[in-house]
Design a protein around this motif. Sequence first.
Motif, mmCIF file in Angstrom:
data_model
loop_
_atom_site.group_PDB
_atom_site.id
_atom_site.type_symbol
_atom_site.label_atom_id
_atom_site.label_comp_id
_atom_site.label_asym_id
_atom_site.label_seq_id
_atom_site.Cartn_x
_atom_site.Cartn_y
_atom_site.Cartn_z
ATOM 1 N N SER A 14 0.819 -1.215 0.000
ATOM 2 C CA SER A 14 0.000 0.000 0.000
ATOM 3 C C SER A 14 0.848 1.258 0.000
ATOM 4 C CB SER A 14 -0.921 -0.002 1.228
ATOM 5 O OG SER A 14 -0.158 -0.059 2.423
ATOM 6 N N ALA A 15 2.184 1.123 -0.090
ATOM 7 C CA ALA A 15 3.084 2.254 0.122
ATOM 8 C C ALA A 15 2.952 3.342 -0.935
ATOM 9 C CB ALA A 15 4.532 1.766 0.173
ATOM 10 N N LEU A 16 2.609 2.997 -2.160
ATOM 11 C CA LEU A 16 2.507 4.017 -3.201
ATOM 12 C C LEU A 16 1.090 4.566 -3.347
ATOM 13 C CD1 LEU A 16 4.928 2.777 -6.006
ATOM 14 C CD2 LEU A 16 5.371 4.232 -4.021
ATOM 15 N N LEU A 17 0.205 4.174 -2.455
ATOM 16 C CA LEU A 17 -1.126 4.790 -2.427
ATOM 17 C C LEU A 17 -1.018 6.105 -1.668
ATOM 18 C CD1 LEU A 17 -3.295 1.623 -1.639
ATOM 19 C CD2 LEU A 17 -2.931 2.723 -3.864
ATOM 20 N N ARG A 71 4.849 -1.053 2.998
ATOM 21 C CA ARG A 71 6.259 -1.418 2.885
ATOM 22 C C ARG A 71 6.783 -1.011 1.514
ATOM 23 N NH1 ARG A 71 4.970 -2.192 7.397
ATOM 24 N NH2 ARG A 71 5.163 -4.076 8.678
ATOM 25 N N PHE A 72 7.965 -0.453 1.492
ATOM 26 C CA PHE A 72 8.602 -0.089 0.231
ATOM 27 C C PHE A 72 9.553 -1.225 -0.159
ATOM 28 C CE2 PHE A 72 7.140 3.823 2.042
ATOM 29 C CZ PHE A 72 6.730 4.599 0.962
ATOM 30 N N GLY A 73 9.029 -2.158 -0.930
ATOM 31 C CA GLY A 73 9.834 -3.288 -1.378
ATOM 32 C C GLY A 73 10.684 -2.913 -2.579
ATOM 33 N N ASP A 74 11.332 -3.905 -3.140
ATOM 34 C CA ASP A 74 12.235 -3.665 -4.270
ATOM 35 C C ASP A 74 11.515 -3.003 -5.439
ATOM 36 O OD1 ASP A 74 14.240 -4.800 -2.783
ATOM 37 O OD2 ASP A 74 14.165 -6.752 -3.811
ATOM 38 N N ALA A 75 10.303 -3.453 -5.723
ATOM 39 C CA ALA A 75 9.567 -2.904 -6.864
ATOM 40 C C ALA A 75 9.207 -1.441 -6.642
ATOM 41 C CB ALA A 75 8.302 -3.721 -7.122
ATOM 42 N N GLU A 76 8.770 -1.111 -5.416
ATOM 43 C CA GLU A 76 8.399 0.277 -5.116
ATOM 44 C C GLU A 76 9.625 1.193 -5.140
ATOM 45 O OE1 GLU A 76 5.329 -2.301 -4.299
ATOM 46 O OE2 GLU A 76 7.218 -2.363 -3.170
ATOM 47 N N ILE A 77 10.728 0.716 -4.553
ATOM 48 C CA ILE A 77 11.951 1.513 -4.537
ATOM 49 C C ILE A 77 12.464 1.754 -5.956
ATOM 50 C CG2 ILE A 77 14.373 1.548 -3.829
ATOM 51 C CD1 ILE A 77 12.430 2.136 -1.548
ATOM 52 N N GLU A 78 12.443 0.718 -6.769
ATOM 53 C CA GLU A 78 12.935 0.867 -8.140
ATOM 54 C C GLU A 78 12.053 1.821 -8.943
ATOM 55 O OE1 GLU A 78 15.124 1.015 -11.295
ATOM 56 O OE2 GLU A 78 15.751 0.075 -9.402
ATOM 57 N N ASP A 79 10.752 1.761 -8.706
ATOM 58 C CA ASP A 79 9.842 2.680 -9.399
ATOM 59 C C ASP A 79 10.143 4.125 -9.016
ATOM 60 O OD1 ASP A 79 7.222 3.349 -10.865
ATOM 61 O OD2 ASP A 79 6.880 4.175 -8.871
ATOM 62 N N LEU A 80 10.291 4.390 -7.720
ATOM 63 C CA LEU A 80 10.598 5.745 -7.260
ATOM 64 C C LEU A 80 11.952 6.219 -7.786
ATOM 65 C CD1 LEU A 80 9.383 5.430 -3.551
ATOM 66 C CD2 LEU A 80 8.228 6.634 -5.422
ATOM 67 N N SER A 96 13.742 0.546 4.487
ATOM 68 C CA SER A 96 13.660 -0.089 5.805
ATOM 69 C C SER A 96 12.485 0.431 6.626
ATOM 70 C CB SER A 96 14.962 0.147 6.574
ATOM 71 O OG SER A 96 15.200 1.538 6.764
ATOM 72 N N TYR A 97 11.558 1.143 5.976
ATOM 73 C CA TYR A 97 10.445 1.742 6.720
ATOM 74 C C TYR A 97 9.541 0.692 7.356
ATOM 75 C CZ TYR A 97 6.137 4.221 7.825
ATOM 76 O OH TYR A 97 5.051 4.728 8.479
#
Length: 442
Positions: A14-17, A71-80, A96-97
């Motif tokens: 839900s991190a990118l919502l 959670r900001f996983g690998d996919a979310e971090i890479e997108d940002l 690590s949030y």
Amino acid sequence: MSPETSTPFGPSSSALLTDHYELTMLQAALRSGAAHRASVFELFARRLPDGRRYGVVAGTGRFLEALEDFRFGDAEIEDLRSRKVVDDATLEWLASYRFSGDIWGYAEGEAYFPGSPILVVESSFAEGVILETLALSMFNHDSAIASAASRMTAAAGDRPCIEMGSRRTHEMAAVAAARAAYIAGFATTSNLEAGRRFGVPTAGTSAHAFTLLHDDEREAFQAQVDCLGPGTTLLVDTYDVRAAVEIAVEVAGTGLGGVRLDSGDLLVQAGEVREQLDALGATQTRIVVTSDLDEYAIAALQAGPVDSYGVGTQLVTGSGAPTAGMVYKLVARADDSGQMVGVAKASKDKTSIGGRKYAVRRLDASGRAEAEVIGIGERPESDANDRELLTPLVRGGEVIGATTLEQARERHLASRTELPRRAVQLSRGEPAIPTAYVDDQP
């Protein structure tokens, strides 16, 4: 998206919502060193929708579930990173949030009023600020639906209401709306995903298309009764209502479960259909009415022999108030010495009151609500009748206050029953009880 980063209904995290500026604020605060200051955020509504007398808290359960998936996983971090939303130092922090603070809130289903501290988030600035959009999107939507639903079920009294608005809103908003409506007293929903995901009872029979598929109404009714049994509800307004009711009883017998009216002057038709059913011996057959109902139409139909109401468009759009108008504000933070100080916004028409809030509902000797009493920085003095409103939801990052949907439904009924009778009047008026801050008390 790959199966690893999504579900059939959207991202598993839900991190990118959230809004872009939440993360740019975070980046700037990390760089200035202020990100780790102890902070208190508060979610509240400055006012109720025009003319409404109370609101209903909904969305708590969905928010707590989403918090666990924030959670900001690998996919979310890479997108940002690929879109250069924030710098590498911020991405490292986000990777690590984990929310580690405390959250207090009104129980789901509780009535609220202007200024009620519906959600209180105690954490570092960094941990709390990035939850703003997630919290507001869920509470604003679900509370708007629950508030409208509560007015409808109050108007309906002991006659059940059916939620059937899925075709009038976004597909996932429909699921959340069905959940919120159930909390506020609706009996069932037409939405199967709401049944699967949240356990909301589902119901439904047929639409006009089913009647039009067959050569005539008798053939359509016979097919439905053969499949679903005589206890089904037959839709009788495709052609001629009076002829359809007669055919329906002939096909299903006097044990016909129900007939549904979806057009015309529903109050007049319900009276005529009830008279006709009784004359045919179908005295226990229920009359269900649908067709763009809202709380005012339901109240008007109480004068007729209607057994239940199906509500769609007006429910899922909040019956004129599609958002609860809630905001999420920083109300206290640590200063350079580590002491907590209240902070507040002073903009015209958008003021807030600084300081961590505590709330009780002041009750009279008979248990009837008299006021929403809010203490700033400390709990307000109260007597044995007063009821604490803030309950612990998250402690040290762990969800501890999750409730079942049935508990939220029970809380709503108890809370609404506790309010003065004027609360359920549909005429325009002021909030049913005043909001009083401790500083305002004699």
